[in-house]
Write a protein that holds these residues in place. Structure first.
Motif, PDB file in Angstrom:
ATOM      1  N   HIS A   1       4.375   9.776   0.515  1.00 38.18           N
ATOM      2  CA  HIS A   1       4.656   9.471  -0.888  1.00 38.18           C
ATOM      3  C   HIS A   1       4.560   7.961  -1.115  1.00 38.18           C
ATOM      4  O   HIS A   1       5.294   7.184  -0.498  1.00 38.18           O
ATOM      5  CB  HIS A   1       6.031  10.006  -1.275  1.00 38.18           C
ATOM      6  N   LEU A   2       3.641   7.572  -2.001  1.00 38.76           N
ATOM      7  CA  LEU A   2       3.375   6.149  -2.260  1.00 38.76           C
ATOM      8  C   LEU A   2       3.520   5.841  -3.745  1.00 38.76           C
ATOM      9  O   LEU A   2       3.200   6.681  -4.599  1.00 38.76           O
ATOM     10  CB  LEU A   2       1.952   5.782  -1.823  1.00 38.76           C
ATOM     11  N   GLY A   3       3.948   4.611  -4.022  1.00 45.71           N
ATOM     12  CA  GLY A   3       3.918   4.126  -5.389  1.00 45.71           C
ATOM     13  C   GLY A   3       2.483   3.787  -5.777  1.00 45.71           C
ATOM     14  O   GLY A   3       1.601   3.704  -4.918  1.00 45.71           O
ATOM     15  N   PRO A   4       2.211   3.550  -7.072  1.00 43.51           N
ATOM     16  CA  PRO A   4       0.842   3.283  -7.532  1.00 43.51           C
ATOM     17  C   PRO A   4       0.189   2.083  -6.843  1.00 43.51           C
ATOM     18  O   PRO A   4      -0.991   2.144  -6.478  1.00 43.51           O
ATOM     19  CB  PRO A   4       1.007   3.018  -9.036  1.00 43.51           C
ATOM     20  N   THR A   5       0.934   1.016  -6.635  1.00 44.66           N
ATOM     21  CA  THR A   5       0.356  -0.180  -6.009  1.00 44.66           C
ATOM     22  C   THR A   5       0.063   0.069  -4.535  1.00 44.66           C
ATOM     23  O   THR A   5      -0.996  -0.319  -4.021  1.00 44.66           O
ATOM     24  CB  THR A   5       1.290  -1.393  -6.167  1.00 44.66           C
TER      25      THR A   5
ATOM     26  N   TYR B   1      -0.617   2.918  -3.212  1.00 45.33           N
ATOM     27  CA  TYR B   1      -1.766   3.832  -3.162  1.00 45.33           C
ATOM     28  C   TYR B   1      -3.074   3.054  -3.301  1.00 45.33           C
ATOM     29  O   TYR B   1      -4.021   3.262  -2.535  1.00 45.33           O
ATOM     30  CB  TYR B   1      -1.649   4.873  -4.278  1.00 45.33           C
ATOM     31  N   ARG B   2      -3.144   2.136  -4.267  1.00 47.76           N
ATOM     32  CA  ARG B   2      -4.360   1.329  -4.462  1.00 47.76           C
ATOM     33  C   ARG B   2      -4.622   0.438  -3.252  1.00 47.76           C
ATOM     34  O   ARG B   2      -5.767   0.246  -2.843  1.00 47.76           O
ATOM     35  CB  ARG B   2      -4.246   0.472  -5.726  1.00 47.76           C
ATOM     36  N   LEU B   3      -3.560  -0.094  -2.688  1.00 50.60           N
ATOM     37  CA  LEU B   3      -3.681  -0.949  -1.509  1.00 50.60           C
ATOM     38  C   LEU B   3      -4.242  -0.155  -0.328  1.00 50.60           C
ATOM     39  O   LEU B   3      -5.167  -0.612   0.371  1.00 50.60           O
ATOM     40  CB  LEU B   3      -2.310  -1.532  -1.168  1.00 50.60           C
ATOM     41  N   LEU B   4      -3.716   1.040  -0.107  1.00 46.21           N
ATOM     42  CA  LEU B   4      -4.206   1.876   0.984  1.00 46.21           C
ATOM     43  C   LEU B   4      -5.663   2.282   0.750  1.00 46.21           C
ATOM     44  O   LEU B   4      -6.482   2.254   1.680  1.00 46.21           O
ATOM     45  CB  LEU B   4      -3.337   3.124   1.129  1.00 46.21           C
ATOM     46  N   ASP B   5      -6.004   2.648  -0.482  1.00 45.82           N
ATOM     47  CA  ASP B   5      -7.385   3.021  -0.829  1.00 45.82           C
ATOM     48  C   ASP B   5      -8.334   1.888  -0.444  1.00 45.82           C
ATOM     49  O   ASP B   5      -9.370   2.107   0.190  1.00 45.82           O
ATOM     50  CB  ASP B   5      -7.465   3.328  -2.321  1.00 45.82           C
TER      51      ASP B   5
ATOM     52  N   GLY C   1       4.603  -4.163   3.273  1.00 46.35           N
ATOM     53  CA  GLY C   1       5.801  -3.686   3.968  1.00 46.35           C
ATOM     54  C   GLY C   1       6.190  -2.282   3.521  1.00 46.35           C
ATOM     55  O   GLY C   1       6.542  -1.423   4.345  1.00 46.35           O
ATOM     56  N   ARG C   2       6.105  -2.032   2.222  1.00 52.21           N
ATOM     57  CA  ARG C   2       6.431  -0.694   1.696  1.00 52.21           C
ATOM     58  C   ARG C   2       5.423   0.344   2.180  1.00 52.21           C
ATOM     59  O   ARG C   2       5.792   1.471   2.530  1.00 52.21           O
ATOM     60  CB  ARG C   2       6.450  -0.725   0.166  1.00 52.21           C
ATOM     61  N   LEU C   3       4.142  -0.059   2.190  1.00 46.44           N
ATOM     62  CA  LEU C   3       3.098   0.857   2.652  1.00 46.44           C
ATOM     63  C   LEU C   3       3.290   1.177   4.133  1.00 46.44           C
ATOM     64  O   LEU C   3       3.209   2.336   4.551  1.00 46.44           O
ATOM     65  CB  LEU C   3       1.717   0.237   2.415  1.00 46.44           C
ATOM     66  N   ARG C   4       3.565   0.152   4.908  1.00 46.63           N
ATOM     67  CA  ARG C   4       3.772   0.340   6.356  1.00 46.63           C
ATOM     68  C   ARG C   4       4.940   1.304   6.605  1.00 46.63           C
ATOM     69  O   ARG C   4       4.860   2.211   7.442  1.00 46.63           O
ATOM     70  CB  ARG C   4       4.038  -1.019   6.997  1.00 46.63           C
ATOM     71  N   LYS C   5       6.022   1.123   5.860  1.00 51.66           N
ATOM     72  CA  LYS C   5       7.203   1.975   6.010  1.00 51.66           C
ATOM     73  C   LYS C   5       6.879   3.422   5.640  1.00 51.66           C
ATOM     74  O   LYS C   5       7.293   4.375   6.328  1.00 51.66           O
ATOM     75  CB  LYS C   5       8.341   1.443   5.138  1.00 51.66           C
ATOM     76  N   ALA C   6       6.106   3.617   4.565  1.00 51.29           N
ATOM     77  CA  ALA C   6       5.768   4.970   4.119  1.00 51.29           C
ATOM     78  C   ALA C   6       4.869   5.690   5.119  1.00 51.29           C
ATOM     79  O   ALA C   6       4.960   6.914   5.288  1.00 51.29           O
ATOM     80  CB  ALA C   6       5.093   4.909   2.748  1.00 51.29           C
ATOM     81  N   LEU C   7       4.000   4.943   5.790  1.00 50.69           N
ATOM     82  CA  LEU C   7       3.057   5.544   6.739  1.00 50.69           C
ATOM     83  C   LEU C   7       3.672   5.786   8.113  1.00 50.69           C
ATOM     84  O   LEU C   7       3.126   6.545   8.917  1.00 50.69           O
ATOM     85  CB  LEU C   7       1.824   4.640   6.911  1.00 50.69           C
ATOM     86  N   ARG C   8       4.804   5.138   8.386  1.00 50.79           N
ATOM     87  CA  ARG C   8       5.394   5.185   9.729  1.00 50.79           C
ATOM     88  C   ARG C   8       5.866   6.596  10.083  1.00 50.79           C
ATOM     89  O   ARG C   8       6.483   7.287   9.264  1.00 50.79           O
ATOM     90  CB  ARG C   8       6.570   4.214   9.794  1.00 50.79           C
TER      91      ARG C   8
END
Length: 229
Positions: free
Chosen positions: A154-158, A160-164, A200-207
């Protein structure tokens, strides 16, 4: 990530028409009214594709194409030339200069969009594919869904765009400034450290327990999507 198309056209009515139709088809569009402005815009942010008029004020479309092909960042950028010149010799000259495709005015907008998509499919397939995959990570654009090892992320909009954006070129290190331009937009003024917060938020969500960290931090350089992290 939305493909970025630079439209270089000095006819205002046609430029407006192209802008409207390409945006409607899901592209991010910037406009330049002459060759000089086009080269400045390219230097600020290299586009994913250039729609380039042959006859332009200040610097001709042919010269713009030559300079794009000479640049390290833009030598592989697809260029679609628009022109009223339909003679075979002119077409050959345009293609010899480095253009990837050539459309004679007047043209069908649906044909132009189809040609743009075909060029991107050939040169930057990751921009038009519905599904991106890296290691055990899957980003499904059509469903706006991210999974890792089959589990929903589960990712926020930013984020999600960063991961894309990172998944388009796994392994490549992007500076914070480049990520700001690509994810937030070149004309958005936010702190560079904002990138660190969202990474940091993306890394935490993917962990996931026992799984490698997919985000690699490169000191003084930036971030990459990389299983070596």
């Amino acid at each position: 990530m939305t493909p970025y198309v630079l439209v270089v056209e000095d006819e205002d009515a046609l430029a407006t028409l192209l802008d409207y139709n390409l945006m409607k088809e899901g592209f991010r569009v910037e406009r330049a009214a002459d060759g000089e402005e086009a080269l400045l815009r390219v230097a600020e942010e290299p586009p994913d594709l250039v729609v380039l008029d042959w006859m332009l004020p200040k610097v001709s479309g042919v010269e713009v194409c030559r300079q794009l092909r000479a640049g390290a960042e833009t030598r592989r950028t697809p260029v679609l030339m628009l022109t009223a010149r339909g003679e075979e010799g002119d077409k050959v000259r345009g293609l010899d200069t480095g253009a990837d495709d050539y459309v004679v005015k007047p043209f069908s907008m649906s044909e132009l969009v189809a040609r743009i998509r075909a060029l991107l499919r050939r040169t930057r397939p990751e921009l038009v594919e519905e599904r991106l995959e890296y290691a055990d990570l899957v980003l499904d654009r059509g469903r706006h869904r991210v999974t890792r090892a089959g589990k929903d992320v589960h990712l926020g909009p930013t984020e999600y765009r960063l991961l894309d954006f990172l998944m388009q070129r796994p392994g490549r290190v992007f500076s914070r400034e480049r990520l700001l331009d690509a994810v937030w937009g070149a004309n958005t003024y936010v702190e560079v450290r904002t990138v660190d917060v969202h990474v940091g938020r993306l890394r935490k969500a993917l962990r996931q327990p026992g799984a490698p960290d997919l985000i690699r931090t490169v000191r003084s350089a930036g971030y990459a999507l990389d299983t070596e992290g």
